[in-house]
Design a protein around this motif. Structure first.
Motif, PDB file in Angstrom:
ATOM      1  N   SER A  11     106.428  57.305  19.690  1.00 12.88           N
ATOM      2  CA  SER A  11     106.000  58.572  19.085  1.00 12.88           C
ATOM      3  C   SER A  11     105.128  58.346  17.849  1.00 12.88           C
ATOM      4  CB  SER A  11     107.213  59.442  18.743  1.00 12.88           C
ATOM      5  OG  SER A  11     108.045  58.768  17.837  1.00 12.88           O
ATOM      6  N   VAL A  12     105.186  57.121  17.275  1.00 10.02           N
ATOM      7  CA  VAL A  12     104.266  56.780  16.178  1.00 10.02           C
ATOM      8  C   VAL A  12     103.565  55.467  16.522  1.00 10.02           C
ATOM      9  CG1 VAL A  12     105.575  57.961  14.363  1.00 10.02           C
ATOM     10  CG2 VAL A  12     106.057  55.565  14.859  1.00 10.02           C
ATOM     11  N   LEU A  13     102.372  55.288  15.956  1.00  6.89           N
ATOM     12  CA  LEU A  13     101.594  54.082  16.249  1.00  6.89           C
ATOM     13  C   LEU A  13     102.202  52.873  15.547  1.00  6.89           C
ATOM     14  CD1 LEU A  13      99.051  52.925  17.605  1.00  6.89           C
ATOM     15  CD2 LEU A  13      97.836  53.322  15.456  1.00  6.89           C
ATOM     16  N   THR A  14     102.353  51.788  16.291  1.00  2.78           N
ATOM     17  CA  THR A  14     102.810  50.527  15.701  1.00  2.78           C
ATOM     18  C   THR A  14     101.905  49.408  16.207  1.00  2.78           C
ATOM     19  OG1 THR A  14     104.298  50.024  17.536  1.00  2.78           O
ATOM     20  CG2 THR A  14     105.235  51.284  15.695  1.00  2.78           C
ATOM     21  N   HIS A  15     101.986  48.278  15.529  1.00  3.47           N
ATOM     22  CA  HIS A  15     101.222  47.105  15.950  1.00  3.47           C
ATOM     23  C   HIS A  15     101.587  46.710  17.380  1.00  3.47           C
ATOM     24  CE1 HIS A  15      99.186  43.279  15.669  1.00  3.47           C
ATOM     25  NE2 HIS A  15     100.285  42.682  16.056  1.00  3.47           N
ATOM     26  N   THR A  16     102.859  46.902  17.730  1.00  7.20           N
ATOM     27  CA  THR A  16     103.334  46.555  19.073  1.00  7.20           C
ATOM     28  C   THR A  16     102.518  47.271  20.150  1.00  7.20           C
ATOM     29  OG1 THR A  16     105.560  46.179  18.224  1.00  7.20           O
ATOM     30  CG2 THR A  16     105.367  46.629  20.588  1.00  7.20           C
ATOM     31  N   LEU A  17     102.261  48.560  19.934  1.00  2.00           N
ATOM     32  CA  LEU A  17     101.507  49.330  20.933  1.00  2.00           C
ATOM     33  C   LEU A  17     100.140  48.694  21.179  1.00  2.00           C
ATOM     34  CD1 LEU A  17     102.119  53.129  20.231  1.00  2.00           C
ATOM     35  CD2 LEU A  17     103.450  51.523  21.594  1.00  2.00           C
ATOM     36  N   LEU A  18      99.536  48.225  20.092  1.00  2.00           N
ATOM     37  CA  LEU A  18      98.178  47.668  20.206  1.00  2.00           C
ATOM     38  C   LEU A  18      98.158  46.366  20.998  1.00  2.00           C
ATOM     39  CD1 LEU A  18      97.075  48.251  16.485  1.00  2.00           C
ATOM     40  CD2 LEU A  18      96.687  49.754  18.443  1.00  2.00           C
ATOM     41  N   GLN A  19      99.321  45.746  21.176  1.00  2.00           N
ATOM     42  CA  GLN A  19      99.383  44.491  21.929  1.00  2.00           C
ATOM     43  C   GLN A  19      99.526  44.727  23.431  1.00  2.00           C
ATOM     44  OE1 GLN A  19      98.490  42.171  19.795  1.00  2.00           O
ATOM     45  NE2 GLN A  19      98.711  43.950  18.464  1.00  2.00           N
ATOM     46  N   ALA A  20      99.850  45.954  23.819  1.00  2.00           N
ATOM     47  CA  ALA A  20      99.966  46.259  25.250  1.00  2.00           C
ATOM     48  C   ALA A  20      98.573  46.361  25.861  1.00  2.00           C
ATOM     49  CB  ALA A  20     100.724  47.574  25.422  1.00  2.00           C
ATOM     50  N   ASP A  21      98.508  46.312  27.198  1.00  2.00           N
ATOM     51  CA  ASP A  21      97.204  46.481  27.850  1.00  2.00           C
ATOM     52  C   ASP A  21      96.654  47.874  27.555  1.00  2.00           C
ATOM     53  OD1 ASP A  21      96.964  43.925  29.205  1.00  2.00           O
ATOM     54  OD2 ASP A  21      98.680  44.585  30.393  1.00  2.00           O
ATOM     55  N   GLU A  22      97.551  48.869  27.583  1.00  4.61           N
ATOM     56  CA  GLU A  22      97.170  50.224  27.177  1.00  4.61           C
ATOM     57  C   GLU A  22      98.381  50.860  26.505  1.00  4.61           C
ATOM     58  OE1 GLU A  22      95.166  52.806  29.946  1.00  4.61           O
ATOM     59  OE2 GLU A  22      94.481  51.108  31.158  1.00  4.61           O
ATOM     60  N   TYR A  23      98.140  51.835  25.633  1.00  8.62           N
ATOM     61  CA  TYR A  23      99.281  52.493  24.996  1.00  8.62           C
ATOM     62  C   TYR A  23      99.031  53.986  24.892  1.00  8.62           C
ATOM     63  CZ  TYR A  23      96.776  53.067  20.559  1.00  8.62           C
ATOM     64  OH  TYR A  23      95.886  53.438  19.596  1.00  8.62           O
ATOM     65  N   VAL A  24     100.122  54.708  24.639  1.00  9.63           N
ATOM     66  CA  VAL A  24      99.999  56.153  24.466  1.00  9.63           C
ATOM     67  C   VAL A  24     101.013  56.620  23.419  1.00  9.63           C
ATOM     68  CG1 VAL A  24     101.639  56.749  26.323  1.00  9.63           C
ATOM     69  CG2 VAL A  24      99.815  58.362  25.698  1.00  9.63           C
ATOM     70  N   LEU A  25     100.598  57.585  22.604  1.00 11.06           N
ATOM     71  CA  LEU A  25     101.524  58.220  21.662  1.00 11.06           C
ATOM     72  C   LEU A  25     102.138  59.425  22.362  1.00 11.06           C
ATOM     73  CD1 LEU A  25      99.495  58.015  18.326  1.00 11.06           C
ATOM     74  CD2 LEU A  25     101.353  56.547  19.130  1.00 11.06           C
ATOM     75  N   THR A  26     103.472  59.476  22.367  1.00  7.79           N
ATOM     76  CA  THR A  26     104.179  60.528  23.099  1.00  7.79           C
ATOM     77  C   THR A  26     104.693  61.593  22.139  1.00  7.79           C
ATOM     78  OG1 THR A  26     106.351  59.519  22.834  1.00  7.79           O
ATOM     79  CG2 THR A  26     105.044  58.791  24.717  1.00  7.79           C
ATOM     80  N   PRO A  27     105.069  62.759  22.682  1.00  6.53           N
ATOM     81  CA  PRO A  27     105.840  63.699  21.856  1.00  6.53           C
ATOM     82  C   PRO A  27     107.147  63.019  21.446  1.00  6.53           C
ATOM     83  CG  PRO A  27     105.169  64.712  23.946  1.00  6.53           C
ATOM     84  CD  PRO A  27     104.856  63.251  24.048  1.00  6.53           C
ATOM     85  N   ASN A  28     107.822  63.570  20.458  1.00  7.38           N
ATOM     86  CA  ASN A  28     109.144  63.109  20.056  1.00  7.38           C
ATOM     87  C   ASN A  28     110.092  63.118  21.263  1.00  7.38           C
ATOM     88  OD1 ASN A  28     111.919  63.365  18.902  1.00  7.38           O
ATOM     89  ND2 ASN A  28     110.744  63.258  16.999  1.00  7.38           N
ATOM     90  N   ILE A  29     111.030  62.182  21.289  1.00  3.36           N
ATOM     91  CA  ILE A  29     111.972  62.069  22.413  1.00  3.36           C
ATOM     92  C   ILE A  29     112.688  63.394  22.694  1.00  3.36           C
ATOM     93  CG2 ILE A  29     114.172  61.005  23.087  1.00  3.36           C
ATOM     94  CD1 ILE A  29     113.201  58.472  21.539  1.00  3.36           C
ATOM     95  N   TYR A  30     112.986  64.155  21.633  1.00  4.32           N
ATOM     96  CA  TYR A  30     113.739  65.406  21.800  1.00  4.32           C
ATOM     97  C   TYR A  30     112.844  66.596  22.132  1.00  4.32           C
ATOM     98  CZ  TYR A  30     117.866  63.089  20.042  1.00  4.32           C
ATOM     99  OH  TYR A  30     118.934  62.255  19.894  1.00  4.32           O
ATOM    100  N   ASP A  31     111.547  66.352  22.167  1.00  5.77           N
ATOM    101  CA  ASP A  31     110.611  67.442  22.455  1.00  5.77           C
ATOM    102  C   ASP A  31     110.727  67.849  23.926  1.00  5.77           C
ATOM    103  OD1 ASP A  31     107.643  68.343  21.048  1.00  5.77           O
ATOM    104  OD2 ASP A  31     107.913  68.658  23.206  1.00  5.77           O
TER     105      ASP A  31
END
Lengths: 341, 341
Positions: free
Chosen positions: B33-53
């Motif tokens: 739900s928030v951008l982290t360095h980890t996401l940038l290491q994936a082949d592709e990433y996406v920011l999602t709504p909050n888990i409870y959304d």
């Protein structure tokens, strides 16, 4: 030029930075009282007696002579006054201690002395008390209000920090922390003033910043690096962004000229909602903030080596790029494999 | 085969392990739900709504369809029951959820349910109480003694854990923790049973171990990996050594057959001074222990991909070398550089 990093602990990145800076023109040695992966990354390492052991200093001097080590840099608070007090022993053997003056190391390791020192030079301080009676008086006359923090006066990192939100918590947590201090290794430092081993501080609402104040080897002000702290982990900066030093520069120069520390001073600040800057803690060594400065283009290890080699300050090594966000990534790493026979 | 790691947080090593396992035969996607360095290491990433959304599940399903994602693995406790509850929605689109059954995710996220579950299948439990009245009764009749731990029933990691050493601390810290739970995001889970949101447990003296129980995608027991925990940091294993599974194997099989989790279950154990093993906590996902297993020669990500591809268990991927000590090294890493115009 051979360098010894004492109490290297687990700061592998510091070993790497110094190896890169020396670039083969000398060796990086690392010492610690227990074996860590960090030691194995140095060109050579040695296990030392405990810092408080009578043999610690003579052991280090002998090791430095044997390995032709020119300078010592320590990475651990408790180590600093012990080394500093014995500066002449090292200097007699032409070993340069890149460690601050004894008085500065004592001020930084003692949150109550830090408070008095900073207050004395006119830097904003959150109201702080060294007895629970004084804290209670300040609470009842409205000088301070909950929440307040209780911290080991000679503590490090986030160990043993409690937040009290009311009178019952203040009483119970004060007693608890006092007892815990004397159950842990903090008892050695705290023995100096057992009744005054807990500092009580009004909490500050606002944004946390970290600044590093660089003095040269003659303990004269050189420059400052500033970071906005975005996340903390176990009391260390975990995510941060480099920012402009403008609003921190006067404070930094003020501290530098009065503390007269050598090389880096790692300082924790708070900016409250009125934009007022408070200084909370200081460590006169490379701290958990430094990697955020290094990845933003600065190379203090290289500058220290240049100074040790008699060269001038090279401003190219000290130019920090602002707006650089960084984090401390986790890298699983094998320390040791036992033989399975 | 494309894989989505949801709630990837800062577990960069998991992204790397899955990328290595796929070896170009598919992509690793990461979401958070928030951008982290980890996401940038994936082949592709996406920011999602909050888990409870309300939109969280439909967002993920759409993303998986759009990116031809075949399977989802979640790395965060709170995410697990939300995904598991919606298994049929994913399965309708031929997206495999490598996530345990809903009941198992609820048991693992709730320390009181964990206690009842484990006690019910005959696994040693430290005496635990869900009301302060019961804890006090047990203290006064000598069933338990100080120190005791107070923990958020639906807590994670070491957040909000207090140790009480006497009656005054028990009273004050119980009230404090209860209040803190409702001041933080733990309030969402704790709303389910507000009066019973703190678990009180007799402290265990002994050595901490971590075991991981691997079930296959049909939720059948496969094997166990065991580690002796040498150091902790913020509630996560920081230094550990792989050890023989012999004394943990019966416990592991017992849990596996009753919990029927899918893939890895991360379990915290204590061995007391009499050699008796207690199980304290369980997380039905890759946890902070897994890197210690991976560096000791195991490759669970590869095995999961093999299973997803319809292949059998490959024991070469699951053979752990014992006696391997490892630590989590810190690697300062730039996340982002702002343009300085």
């Amino acid at each position: 030029m051979n360098i010894l990093l004492t109490s290297a602990g687990r700061r592998t990145y510091m070993v790497e930075y110094f190896k890169t800076a020396l670039n083969g023109s000398g060796k990086v040695f690392a010492s610690n009282s227990v074996l860590t992966h960090t030691l194995l990354q140095a060109d050579e390492y040695v296990l030392t007696p405990n810092i408080y052991d009578d043999q610690y200093i003579s052991f280090l001097v002998e090791y430095c002579k044997q390995k032709s080590i020119n300078a010592i840099i320590s990475l651990f608070d408790i180590d600093l006054p012990v080394l500093s007090k014995n500066r002449s022993v090292f200097e007699k053997e032409n070993i340069k201690l890149v460690v601050s003056n004894y008085e500065a190391t004592l001020i930084c390791n003692d949150k109550w002395e830090t408070y008095n020192f900073l207050k004395g030079i006119g830097i904003n301080q959150t109201p702080s008390f060294i007895t629970i009676a004084e804290a209670k008086a300040a609470l009842s006359n409205g000088e301070i209000s909950y929440p307040i923090y209780l911290k080991p006066r000679w503590g490090m990192g986030s160990i043993g920090i409690y937040k009290a939100e009311n009178d019952a918590e203040l009483d119970v947590l004060y007693k608890k922390l006092h007892r815990e201090i004397f159950d842990t290794y903090l008892k050695y430092e705290s023995a100096a003033d057992a009744e005054k081993s807990v500092i009580i501080q009004q909490a500050i609402k606002g944004q946390e910043y970290g600044i590093e104040i660089l003095n040269d080897l003659d303990c004269k002000y050189v420059t400052t690096f500033a970071k906005k702290k975005i996340a903390m982990r176990s009391g260390e900066t975990d995510i941060a962004e480099t920012v402009d030093i403008k609003e921190f520069e006067d404070i930094a120069k003020n501290i530098s000229v009065h503390l007269k520390h050598m090389a880096l001073l790692d300082v924790d600040c708070f900016k409250n909602n009125d934009g007022k800057i408070f200084v909370l803690e200081m460590n006169c060594r490379f701290g958990g903030q430094y990697p955020f400065t290094h990845v933003a283009g600065v190379d203090v290890p290289q500058q220290i080596i240049n100074w040790l080699n008699g060269k001038d300050t090279n401003w190219d090594l000290l130019h920090i790029q602002t707006g650089v966000s960084a984090c401390k990534e986790i890298l699983p790493t094998i320390i040791n494999k036992k033989l399975n026979i």
